[in-house]
Design a protein around this motif. Structure first.
Motif, PDB file in Angstrom:
ATOM      1  N   ALA A  85       0.843  -1.201   0.000  1.00  0.00           N
ATOM      2  CA  ALA A  85       0.000   0.000   0.000  1.00  0.00           C
ATOM      3  C   ALA A  85       0.874   1.245   0.000  1.00  0.00           C
ATOM      4  CB  ALA A  85      -0.915   0.006   1.216  1.00  0.00           C
ATOM      5  N   HIS A  86       0.333   2.335  -0.479  1.00  0.00           N
ATOM      6  CA  HIS A  86       1.048   3.602  -0.525  1.00  0.00           C
ATOM      7  C   HIS A  86       0.493   4.553   0.531  1.00  0.00           C
ATOM      8  CE1 HIS A  86       2.292   3.010  -5.028  1.00  0.00           C
ATOM      9  NE2 HIS A  86       2.870   2.150  -4.212  1.00  0.00           N
ATOM     10  N   ILE A  87       1.367   5.398   1.059  1.00  0.00           N
ATOM     11  CA  ILE A  87       0.968   6.422   2.031  1.00  0.00           C
ATOM     12  C   ILE A  87       1.564   7.745   1.578  1.00  0.00           C
ATOM     13  CG2 ILE A  87       1.055   7.185   4.434  1.00  0.00           C
ATOM     14  CD1 ILE A  87       1.510   4.264   5.239  1.00  0.00           C
ATOM     15  N   THR A  88       0.743   8.786   1.571  1.00  0.00           N
ATOM     16  CA  THR A  88       1.233  10.109   1.204  1.00  0.00           C
ATOM     17  C   THR A  88       0.738  11.130   2.208  1.00  0.00           C
ATOM     18  OG1 THR A  88       1.447  11.691  -0.625  1.00  0.00           O
ATOM     19  CG2 THR A  88      -0.712  10.692  -0.313  1.00  0.00           C
ATOM     20  N   ARG A  89       1.567  12.107   2.512  1.00  0.00           N
ATOM     21  CA  ARG A  89       1.166  13.176   3.421  1.00  0.00           C
ATOM     22  C   ARG A  89       0.347  14.206   2.641  1.00  0.00           C
ATOM     23  NH1 ARG A  89       3.172  15.000   8.277  1.00  0.00           N
ATOM     24  NH2 ARG A  89       3.449  12.767   8.625  1.00  0.00           N
ATOM     25  N   GLY A  90      -0.779  14.587   3.175  1.00  0.00           N
ATOM     26  CA  GLY A  90      -1.622  15.570   2.503  1.00  0.00           C
ATOM     27  C   GLY A  90      -2.974  15.689   3.182  1.00  0.00           C
TER      28      GLY A  90
END
Length: 335
Positions: free
Chosen positions: A77-82
């Motif tokens: 899975a991917h995680i991005t700050r935002g």
């Protein structure tokens, strides 16, 4: 800030706390493509440790989340700050616009953005929040056991809160803060040995980075080592307005939440909600469990959609073959 993201995901998880990461972990293990958008503002950030969660008792919240992020990423899975500004579209084709201008697309949504604790406007109170200004006896009661505790009246659950903290300390005062205490409530407090202070609270006093007491309108300083406050809790959900989803009053009177069914399914197709955004009283363990349950339901929903799509295509193909066979059976056809 985050990592490379793709154009489309099967599930967009909004919120990177216990509920969001637990949901993302379950979905990633189910071999779904998942993106977590994390604003990096967990509700329990001021707390020294997570309590009541078996196996990780006392672990600092930031450390627990860092472990969770690593586990989620390990399954792809991917995680991005935002921060999500708004969401449009519908099931199968949601479009999320982030505040930094990025656009994310997904088939399903898991909303796990938590809530905002709205504190009374009393000088010195907010600065101590999560340290010696507390809310939940199960989260913090042990740490202030046998200490002089104050409970500030802020809403319909404040008397209940005072009665609960009486389990952890024999020295509890109820600051009515100028509000009336019903006779039956006063009687229950008295039986528990909790004295009612009627005067208004003007500010919270501290010395050497520690709460020392509560200053009343009459000038008196009432010494306390901890102050419990029932906040007004409001789900972080403004970005869902384009979908027709908005927080409503919680039945307890403690604030606003996003109502869902027992599986976390909202009233909008393709949208599930887990954690404090819907259950304002959920601790870390309950929030994580809700995220896991919602994720399983999302995966089942996607499976059914995939099967329905395949059946529709198969039936359409069969119908076309039958039409072709029937046409070939007509005398003179193809001559």
């Amino acid at each position: 800030m985050g990592e490379q993201v793709e154009d489309f995901y099967e599930v967009l998880v909004i919120g990177g706390g216990a509920a969001g990461l637990s949901g993302a972990l379950t979905l990633a293990r189910a071999r779904r493509s998942v993106l977590v958008v994390d604003a990096g503002e967990p509700r329990n950030a001021p707390a020294a440790g997570v309590h009541g969660l078996l196996g990780v008792e006392g672990t600092p919240p930031g450390e627990l989340l860092e472990r969770g992020r690593a586990e989620v990423r390990a399954y792809g899975a991917h995680i991005t700050r935002g921060r999500v500004r708004s969401i449009e579209g519908g099931a199968g084709a949601f479009v999320a616009l982030l505040e930094d201008g990025r656009t994310m697309r997904a088939a399903r949504l898991l909303v796990a953005t938590g809530l905002v604790d709205e504190l009374p406007d009393i000088p010195g109170l907010a600065e101590r929040w999560g340290r010696d200004v507390l809310h939940c006896p199960y989260c913090h009661g042990w740490e202030v056991r046998d200490e002089p505790i104050g409970v500030l009246a802020t809403g319909p659950m404040s008397v209940h809160q005072a009665l609960m903290f009486g389990q952890w300390s024999a020295d509890v005062l109820f600051f009515a803060n100028g509000t009336a205490v019903e006779a039956e409530q006063a009687e229950r407090l008295a039986v528990r040995g909790i004295k009612v202070i009627e005067d208004r609270v003007m500010r919270v006093e501290t010395v050497a980075d520690a709460l020392t007491g509560v200053r009343l309108a009459g000038g008196e300083l009432v010494e306390r080592r901890a102050l419990a406050v029932a906040t007004r809790m409001v789900a972080r959900a403004d970005f869902l307005a384009p979908l027709g989803l908005a927080p409503v009053a919680h039945p307890s009177g403690m604030g606003e939440h996003l109502p869902v069914d027992a599986t976390g399914r909202s009233t909008v197709a393709g949208v599930w909600v887990a954690g404090n955004a819907t259950d304002v009283s959920a601790q870390v363990g309950a929030s994580g469990a809700a995220g896991t349950l919602a994720a399983a339901q999302i995966n089942a929903d996607l499976i059914n959609t995939e099967i329905d799509r395949a059946l529709t295509a198969r039936r359409a193909f069969s119908a076309e073959v039958e039409r072709e066979v029937a046409a070939r059976a007509v005398p003179g056809h193809g001559l």
